[in-house]
Design a protein around this motif. Sequence first.
Motif, PDB file in Angstrom:
ATOM      1  N   ASP A   1       8.954  -3.445  28.185  1.00  0.00           N
ATOM      2  CA  ASP A   1       9.302  -4.631  27.521  1.00  0.00           C
ATOM      3  C   ASP A   1      10.621  -5.174  28.411  1.00  0.00           C
ATOM      4  O   ASP A   1      11.426  -4.862  28.419  1.00  0.00           O
ATOM      5  CB  ASP A   1       9.973  -4.254  26.347  1.00  0.00           C
ATOM      6  CG  ASP A   1      10.561  -5.525  25.533  1.00  0.00           C
ATOM      7  OD1 ASP A   1      10.118  -6.517  25.784  1.00  0.00           O
ATOM      8  OD2 ASP A   1      10.964  -5.367  24.336  1.00  0.00           O
ATOM      9  N   ASN A  30      15.491 -10.579  29.867  1.00  0.00           N
ATOM     10  CA  ASN A  30      15.358 -12.040  30.194  1.00  0.00           C
ATOM     11  C   ASN A  30      16.233 -12.260  31.262  1.00  0.00           C
ATOM     12  O   ASN A  30      17.411 -12.512  31.102  1.00  0.00           O
ATOM     13  CB  ASN A  30      15.540 -13.105  28.897  1.00  0.00           C
ATOM     14  CG  ASN A  30      15.159 -14.297  29.174  1.00  0.00           C
ATOM     15  OD1 ASN A  30      15.124 -14.881  30.251  1.00  0.00           O
ATOM     16  ND2 ASN A  30      14.605 -15.005  28.086  1.00  0.00           N
ATOM     17  N   ASN A  79      -2.883 -10.447  31.067  1.00  0.00           N
ATOM     18  CA  ASN A  79      -2.722 -11.519  30.394  1.00  0.00           C
ATOM     19  C   ASN A  79      -3.670 -11.489  29.107  1.00  0.00           C
ATOM     20  O   ASN A  79      -4.925 -11.354  29.382  1.00  0.00           O
ATOM     21  CB  ASN A  79      -3.097 -12.794  31.111  1.00  0.00           C
ATOM     22  CG  ASN A  79      -1.913 -13.112  32.427  1.00  0.00           C
ATOM     23  OD1 ASN A  79      -0.757 -12.627  32.061  1.00  0.00           O
ATOM     24  ND2 ASN A  79      -2.343 -13.869  33.204  1.00  0.00           N
ATOM     25  N   TYR A  87      -4.710 -13.424  25.175  1.00  0.00           N
ATOM     26  CA  TYR A  87      -4.437 -14.315  24.352  1.00  0.00           C
ATOM     27  C   TYR A  87      -3.206 -14.106  23.232  1.00  0.00           C
ATOM     28  O   TYR A  87      -3.339 -12.856  22.529  1.00  0.00           O
ATOM     29  CB  TYR A  87      -5.590 -14.640  23.536  1.00  0.00           C
ATOM     30  CG  TYR A  87      -6.708 -15.488  24.389  1.00  0.00           C
ATOM     31  CD1 TYR A  87      -6.385 -16.878  24.701  1.00  0.00           C
ATOM     32  CD2 TYR A  87      -7.717 -14.897  24.932  1.00  0.00           C
ATOM     33  CE1 TYR A  87      -7.433 -17.291  25.477  1.00  0.00           C
ATOM     34  CE2 TYR A  87      -8.536 -15.477  25.710  1.00  0.00           C
ATOM     35  CZ  TYR A  87      -8.633 -16.988  25.833  1.00  0.00           C
ATOM     36  OH  TYR A  87      -9.260 -17.544  26.763  1.00  0.00           O
ATOM     37  N   ILE A  88      -2.367 -14.944  22.879  1.00  0.00           N
ATOM     38  CA  ILE A  88      -1.452 -14.571  21.793  1.00  0.00           C
ATOM     39  C   ILE A  88      -1.877 -14.481  20.577  1.00  0.00           C
ATOM     40  O   ILE A  88      -2.833 -15.368  20.064  1.00  0.00           O
ATOM     41  CB  ILE A  88      -0.326 -15.769  21.836  1.00  0.00           C
ATOM     42  CG1 ILE A  88       0.344 -15.802  23.159  1.00  0.00           C
ATOM     43  CG2 ILE A  88       0.431 -15.461  20.767  1.00  0.00           C
ATOM     44  CD1 ILE A  88       1.627 -16.864  23.319  1.00  0.00           C
ATOM     45  N   GLN A 122      -3.647 -21.619  16.963  1.00  0.00           N
ATOM     46  CA  GLN A 122      -4.106 -20.494  17.550  1.00  0.00           C
ATOM     47  C   GLN A 122      -5.585 -20.730  17.917  1.00  0.00           C
ATOM     48  O   GLN A 122      -6.090 -20.292  18.990  1.00  0.00           O
ATOM     49  CB  GLN A 122      -3.983 -19.175  16.676  1.00  0.00           C
ATOM     50  CG  GLN A 122      -4.298 -17.848  17.259  1.00  0.00           C
ATOM     51  CD  GLN A 122      -3.980 -16.487  16.656  1.00  0.00           C
ATOM     52  OE1 GLN A 122      -3.477 -15.821  16.943  1.00  0.00           O
ATOM     53  NE2 GLN A 122      -4.700 -16.470  15.425  1.00  0.00           N
ATOM     54  N   ARG A 163      -2.829 -19.535  23.779  1.00  0.00           N
ATOM     55  CA  ARG A 163      -1.915 -19.495  24.749  1.00  0.00           C
ATOM     56  C   ARG A 163      -2.020 -17.958  25.080  1.00  0.00           C
ATOM     57  O   ARG A 163      -2.738 -17.074  24.542  1.00  0.00           O
ATOM     58  CB  ARG A 163      -0.659 -19.508  24.185  1.00  0.00           C
ATOM     59  CG  ARG A 163      -0.397 -21.072  23.629  1.00  0.00           C
ATOM     60  CD  ARG A 163      -0.396 -22.161  24.727  1.00  0.00           C
ATOM     61  NE  ARG A 163       0.453 -23.273  24.312  1.00  0.00           N
ATOM     62  CZ  ARG A 163      -0.080 -24.236  23.808  1.00  0.00           C
ATOM     63  NH1 ARG A 163      -1.206 -24.144  23.411  1.00  0.00           N
ATOM     64  NH2 ARG A 163       0.894 -25.471  23.446  1.00  0.00           N
ATOM     65  N   GLU A 172       0.037 -14.392  26.790  1.00  0.00           N
ATOM     66  CA  GLU A 172       1.085 -13.613  27.041  1.00  0.00           C
ATOM     67  C   GLU A 172       0.830 -12.737  27.942  1.00  0.00           C
ATOM     68  O   GLU A 172      -0.181 -12.020  28.143  1.00  0.00           O
ATOM     69  CB  GLU A 172       1.675 -13.042  25.618  1.00  0.00           C
ATOM     70  CG  GLU A 172       0.757 -11.955  25.122  1.00  0.00           C
ATOM     71  CD  GLU A 172       1.230 -11.429  23.876  1.00  0.00           C
ATOM     72  OE1 GLU A 172       2.453 -11.582  23.669  1.00  0.00           O
ATOM     73  OE2 GLU A 172       0.394 -10.916  23.112  1.00  0.00           O
ATOM     74  N   THR A 173       1.755 -12.073  28.724  1.00  0.00           N
ATOM     75  CA  THR A 173       1.629 -11.040  29.856  1.00  0.00           C
ATOM     76  C   THR A 173       2.410  -9.976  29.240  1.00  0.00           C
ATOM     77  O   THR A 173       3.378  -9.805  29.109  1.00  0.00           O
ATOM     78  CB  THR A 173       2.359 -11.630  31.111  1.00  0.00           C
ATOM     79  OG1 THR A 173       2.054 -12.828  31.502  1.00  0.00           O
ATOM     80  CG2 THR A 173       2.490 -10.654  32.126  1.00  0.00           C
ATOM     81  N   LYS A 174       1.439  -8.788  29.608  1.00  0.00           N
ATOM     82  CA  LYS A 174       1.821  -7.327  29.272  1.00  0.00           C
ATOM     83  C   LYS A 174       2.166  -6.585  30.666  1.00  0.00           C
ATOM     84  O   LYS A 174       1.330  -6.856  31.496  1.00  0.00           O
ATOM     85  CB  LYS A 174       0.703  -6.693  28.367  1.00  0.00           C
ATOM     86  CG  LYS A 174       0.571  -7.225  27.077  1.00  0.00           C
ATOM     87  CD  LYS A 174       1.652  -7.037  26.111  1.00  0.00           C
ATOM     88  CE  LYS A 174       1.339  -7.428  24.502  1.00  0.00           C
ATOM     89  NZ  LYS A 174       2.415  -7.134  23.716  1.00  0.00           N
TER      90      LYS A 174
END
Length: 315
Positions: free
Chosen positions: A92, A95, A128, A130-131, A169, A174, A176-178
């Motif tokens: 995690d 920022n 990457n 999908y949210i 959605q 969109r 998101e990167t894990k």
Amino acid sequence: MSDVLIMGAFGIAIYIFARVMEKKPILPWKEPNPDKLAKQNVKGKSKKQNKHLIQPDEEPKTFREFLSEVKEIDNHMLRYKDNRFVLIAEVDPVNYFLLSDHEQNAIDADFENWLAQIDYHVQFYLQNRYIDLTEPIQEMQKNMEIAEDLSKNALEYGQSMVNDLVRWQQEQPRFETKRYIVWTHQVKASDITAENTEELEQKIVEKAFAELFRRYNTAKQQLRKARMKVDLLTSEGLGELLYYTFNRRKAVKNRFRDMVDQEMTSLYVTADQEDAFIELVKEGIENEAMGEDKKLQEAAAEENKENKNTEERAS
């Protein structure tokens, strides 16, 4: 006169060449043969399509071929056939660009200290996805249902927001990167002594997990100072990671969490049962547990009674 004949002959040659290239008869009043034209078209298409068709002796690639070297997922590790073990942890991130220069320098120093400590192979994997807003939407709907002090306008506003999120959605996905850290360690079976195959397998797994878990703890402690949280992926987490890897688009509708909740990943196949039957089974389990407790209590009372009689005889 000769120039006119030359120009005419040149024009006729161009006309014949154009008709031949277009596969049309040279004489314009002659109709083309439909059977011949059909054969030509079929022949031309078959030549182009045969390049992409799978021959009878060939088989399409399957999911198993992508993981042909993988033996199993066990003890929160991905195990290969040559006794290579892979441990993966999700990170995690912090920022970074919202912090001050002093805080950024401190994070850089902690990260460099961790890199300086390791003398083994480490990989970073970014995925990457999908949210997925399914769980937040379900939580919002649950809160609206159990809330008793919400007015009608508040409920309507909350429902409209939920509908907007669902529509957003579906229409505008969109990403998101894990972020993951991957450790790999190979165990040599020749270095381990065991009496039988079962003991050898157990020692191989224990040795690999001990080494990889040590590396994971080192990263977790050092990156915690850099405000980065590192969580170990369990066997279920590894399955979810692979599922999103090979089902990037389909994972939005066919969620891995839904398959887990519906026991589609369980070892044994289950079926839908009526509530009455489920309650009956639960009652039977409870009665069985109570019976075991009762037997244990009776056995303990009998033992105490025998001990008491023994003491009285001794006295």
